[in-house]
Write a protein that holds these residues in place. Sequence first.
Motif, PDB file in Angstrom:
ATOM      1  N   SER A 231       0.831  -1.206   0.000  1.00  0.00           N
ATOM      2  CA  SER A 231       0.000   0.000   0.000  1.00  0.00           C
ATOM      3  C   SER A 231       0.866   1.256   0.000  1.00  0.00           C
ATOM      4  CB  SER A 231      -0.962   0.014   1.199  1.00  0.00           C
ATOM      5  OG  SER A 231      -0.272   0.080   2.439  1.00  0.00           O
ATOM      6  N   TYR A 232       2.007   1.208   0.675  1.00  0.00           N
ATOM      7  CA  TYR A 232       2.908   2.366   0.641  1.00  0.00           C
ATOM      8  C   TYR A 232       3.607   2.471  -0.709  1.00  0.00           C
ATOM      9  CZ  TYR A 232       5.913   6.134   2.053  1.00  0.00           C
ATOM     10  OH  TYR A 232       6.519   7.365   2.109  1.00  0.00           O
ATOM     11  N   GLN A 233       3.968   1.333  -1.272  1.00  0.00           N
ATOM     12  CA  GLN A 233       4.620   1.344  -2.586  1.00  0.00           C
ATOM     13  C   GLN A 233       3.709   1.982  -3.627  1.00  0.00           C
ATOM     14  OE1 GLN A 233       7.521   0.851  -3.877  1.00  0.00           O
ATOM     15  NE2 GLN A 233       6.819   1.080  -5.974  1.00  0.00           N
ATOM     16  N   GLN A 234       2.408   1.695  -3.580  1.00  0.00           N
ATOM     17  CA  GLN A 234       1.471   2.278  -4.529  1.00  0.00           C
ATOM     18  C   GLN A 234       1.398   3.794  -4.371  1.00  0.00           C
ATOM     19  OE1 GLN A 234       0.691   0.401  -7.183  1.00  0.00           O
ATOM     20  NE2 GLN A 234      -1.504   0.252  -6.890  1.00  0.00           N
ATOM     21  N   PHE A 235       1.339   4.254  -3.126  1.00  0.00           N
ATOM     22  CA  PHE A 235       1.334   5.690  -2.880  1.00  0.00           C
ATOM     23  C   PHE A 235       2.617   6.335  -3.384  1.00  0.00           C
ATOM     24  CE2 PHE A 235       3.364   8.613   0.221  1.00  0.00           C
ATOM     25  CZ  PHE A 235       2.761   9.792  -0.217  1.00  0.00           C
ATOM     26  N   LYS A 236       3.738   5.741  -3.040  1.00  0.00           N
ATOM     27  CA  LYS A 236       5.051   6.291  -3.411  1.00  0.00           C
ATOM     28  C   LYS A 236       5.171   6.401  -4.934  1.00  0.00           C
ATOM     29  CE  LYS A 236      10.008   5.306  -2.786  1.00  0.00           C
ATOM     30  NZ  LYS A 236      10.394   6.598  -2.201  1.00  0.00           N
ATOM     31  N   ALA A 237       4.757   5.352  -5.636  1.00  0.00           N
ATOM     32  CA  ALA A 237       4.844   5.346  -7.093  1.00  0.00           C
ATOM     33  C   ALA A 237       3.906   6.378  -7.709  1.00  0.00           C
ATOM     34  CB  ALA A 237       4.531   3.952  -7.634  1.00  0.00           C
ATOM     35  N   SER A 238       2.719   6.521  -7.138  1.00  0.00           N
ATOM     36  CA  SER A 238       1.748   7.486  -7.661  1.00  0.00           C
ATOM     37  C   SER A 238       2.235   8.915  -7.474  1.00  0.00           C
ATOM     38  CB  SER A 238       0.391   7.296  -6.972  1.00  0.00           C
ATOM     39  OG  SER A 238      -0.159   6.041  -7.286  1.00  0.00           O
ATOM     40  N   LEU A 239       2.835   9.191  -6.314  1.00  0.00           N
ATOM     41  CA  LEU A 239       3.343  10.534  -6.069  1.00  0.00           C
ATOM     42  C   LEU A 239       4.525  10.840  -6.998  1.00  0.00           C
ATOM     43  CD1 LEU A 239       3.176  13.146  -4.513  1.00  0.00           C
ATOM     44  CD2 LEU A 239       4.538  12.103  -2.687  1.00  0.00           C
ATOM     45  N   ALA A 240       5.376   9.858  -7.218  1.00  0.00           N
ATOM     46  CA  ALA A 240       6.500  10.050  -8.134  1.00  0.00           C
ATOM     47  C   ALA A 240       6.003  10.354  -9.545  1.00  0.00           C
ATOM     48  CB  ALA A 240       7.399   8.815  -8.141  1.00  0.00           C
ATOM     49  N   ALA A 241       4.943   9.653  -9.967  1.00  0.00           N
ATOM     50  CA  ALA A 241       4.378   9.888 -11.302  1.00  0.00           C
ATOM     51  C   ALA A 241       3.779  11.281 -11.398  1.00  0.00           C
ATOM     52  CB  ALA A 241       3.324   8.827 -11.614  1.00  0.00           C
ATOM     53  N   ALA A 242       3.154  11.738 -10.300  1.00  0.00           N
ATOM     54  CA  ALA A 242       2.556  13.074 -10.288  1.00  0.00           C
ATOM     55  C   ALA A 242       3.630  14.146 -10.417  1.00  0.00           C
ATOM     56  CB  ALA A 242       1.752  13.276  -9.006  1.00  0.00           C
ATOM     57  N   ILE A 243       4.706  13.993  -9.678  1.00  0.00           N
ATOM     58  CA  ILE A 243       5.794  14.973  -9.742  1.00  0.00           C
ATOM     59  C   ILE A 243       6.442  14.962 -11.120  1.00  0.00           C
ATOM     60  CG2 ILE A 243       8.052  15.591  -8.788  1.00  0.00           C
ATOM     61  CD1 ILE A 243       7.052  14.393  -6.120  1.00  0.00           C
ATOM     62  N   ASP A 244       6.590  13.779 -11.690  1.00  0.00           N
ATOM     63  CA  ASP A 244       7.153  13.681 -13.030  1.00  0.00           C
ATOM     64  C   ASP A 244       6.263  14.394 -14.045  1.00  0.00           C
ATOM     65  OD1 ASP A 244       9.280  12.485 -14.742  1.00  0.00           O
ATOM     66  OD2 ASP A 244       7.566  11.478 -15.657  1.00  0.00           O
ATOM     67  N   GLU A 245       4.955  14.278 -13.860  1.00  0.00           N
ATOM     68  CA  GLU A 245       4.010  14.945 -14.755  1.00  0.00           C
ATOM     69  C   GLU A 245       4.135  16.464 -14.641  1.00  0.00           C
ATOM     70  OE1 GLU A 245       0.962  14.956 -17.645  1.00  0.00           O
ATOM     71  OE2 GLU A 245       2.168  13.296 -16.856  1.00  0.00           O
ATOM     72  N   VAL A 246       4.359  16.943 -13.423  1.00  0.00           N
ATOM     73  CA  VAL A 246       4.530  18.381 -13.211  1.00  0.00           C
ATOM     74  C   VAL A 246       5.819  18.879 -13.865  1.00  0.00           C
ATOM     75  CG1 VAL A 246       5.014  20.139 -11.456  1.00  0.00           C
ATOM     76  CG2 VAL A 246       3.165  18.490 -11.101  1.00  0.00           C
ATOM     77  N   ARG A 247       6.864  18.093 -13.757  1.00  0.00           N
ATOM     78  CA  ARG A 247       8.176  18.526 -14.240  1.00  0.00           C
ATOM     79  C   ARG A 247       8.345  18.347 -15.749  1.00  0.00           C
ATOM     80  NH1 ARG A 247      12.489  15.684 -10.373  1.00  0.00           N
ATOM     81  NH2 ARG A 247      13.900  17.084 -11.467  1.00  0.00           N
ATOM     82  N   ARG A 248       7.541  17.491 -16.349  1.00  0.00           N
ATOM     83  CA  ARG A 248       7.723  17.182 -17.765  1.00  0.00           C
ATOM     84  C   ARG A 248       7.667  18.411 -18.679  1.00  0.00           C
ATOM     85  NH1 ARG A 248       4.469  13.093 -18.150  1.00  0.00           N
ATOM     86  NH2 ARG A 248       6.134  11.573 -17.872  1.00  0.00           N
ATOM     87  N   PRO A 249       6.682  19.304 -18.527  1.00  0.00           N
ATOM     88  CA  PRO A 249       6.660  20.475 -19.418  1.00  0.00           C
ATOM     89  C   PRO A 249       7.901  21.348 -19.291  1.00  0.00           C
ATOM     90  CG  PRO A 249       4.552  20.200 -18.312  1.00  0.00           C
ATOM     91  CD  PRO A 249       5.527  19.268 -17.650  1.00  0.00           C
ATOM     92  N   ARG A 250       8.502  21.363 -18.117  1.00  0.00           N
ATOM     93  CA  ARG A 250       9.679  22.192 -17.889  1.00  0.00           C
ATOM     94  C   ARG A 250      10.913  21.615 -18.595  1.00  0.00           C
ATOM     95  NH1 ARG A 250       8.965  23.474 -11.409  1.00  0.00           N
ATOM     96  NH2 ARG A 250       6.849  24.294 -11.556  1.00  0.00           N
ATOM     97  N   ARG A 251      10.867  20.299 -18.846  1.00  0.00           N
ATOM     98  CA  ARG A 251      11.990  19.671 -19.535  1.00  0.00           C
ATOM     99  C   ARG A 251      11.851  19.744 -21.049  1.00  0.00           C
ATOM    100  NH1 ARG A 251      11.289  15.307 -15.616  1.00  0.00           N
ATOM    101  NH2 ARG A 251      10.377  14.054 -17.254  1.00  0.00           N
ATOM    102  N   ALA A 252      10.625  20.095 -21.490  1.00  0.00           N
ATOM    103  CA  ALA A 252      10.364  20.110 -22.938  1.00  0.00           C
ATOM    104  C   ALA A 252      11.117  21.259 -23.606  1.00  0.00           C
ATOM    105  CB  ALA A 252       8.867  20.233 -23.183  1.00  0.00           C
TER     106      ALA A 252
END
Length: 252
Positions: A231-252
Amino acid sequence: MIVVLSGEGRSDLGACRNAQGHCSGDTFAPGPMTVLVDQEIASHLHYSPLECAPATYLYVSETWLSERARERKQHSRKISLTGQKRGQETGYYHINAWMLGEAAKDFEQQHKDIAIAVLFRDSDGARAAAASDWSAKWQSMHSGFQRAGLGARGVPMLPKPKSEAWLLCAVANAYQHCQKLEALPGNDDSPHSAKMQLQAALGGDASTEAQLNWLAEHGFDHQAVAADMPSYQQFKASLAAAIDEVRRPRRA
């Protein structure tokens, strides 16, 4: 980036000090689960928003989300809040995520910044649940965020059975053999419940302040907990994906 949070109370993500349904900055009292969220974010951004920019966090209460859902239902008679394929219980998780996702998008417009949303709910507060129940609730939260159009920036935080189990892994188990903690009774009245065991492990005091003090003094090994508690792994992975989504436009 702003982080929109919604939990069940002071002992998980925190609460508002202003007696209102939403707050930020000095009017938000962070709970132990916000500390974990912040530490996970800091591992990606290399700074703690809670320490450097506390206004990053906006908190909305469970009651505030329920009121938002009630108003939507009144103004949209043709819209089913639960949906035909969801029962009342999983529908509750779906609606909460949907309303929080929409609120996050509203806050984006107000603050002119991109948002992620973290919805904390205990997965089992009253009775032992089948393993499939947790997955159904997590998926309901995920689909609620999708329905709001938030996509990967919506993060379910759904400990099994309760947040105390995650902390027990660190406090009592020294990060060893923690998966069994996810099978603890969710009923707080049970003598073997996660809450009762955490209270014993913390010397009889499992208050919000005691949990915060323990985390401040001892830290929390996120990788170790994630390795042993799905259950923690799922949360951790979801939060990492969210942060990656936020940062993606900045890397474009």
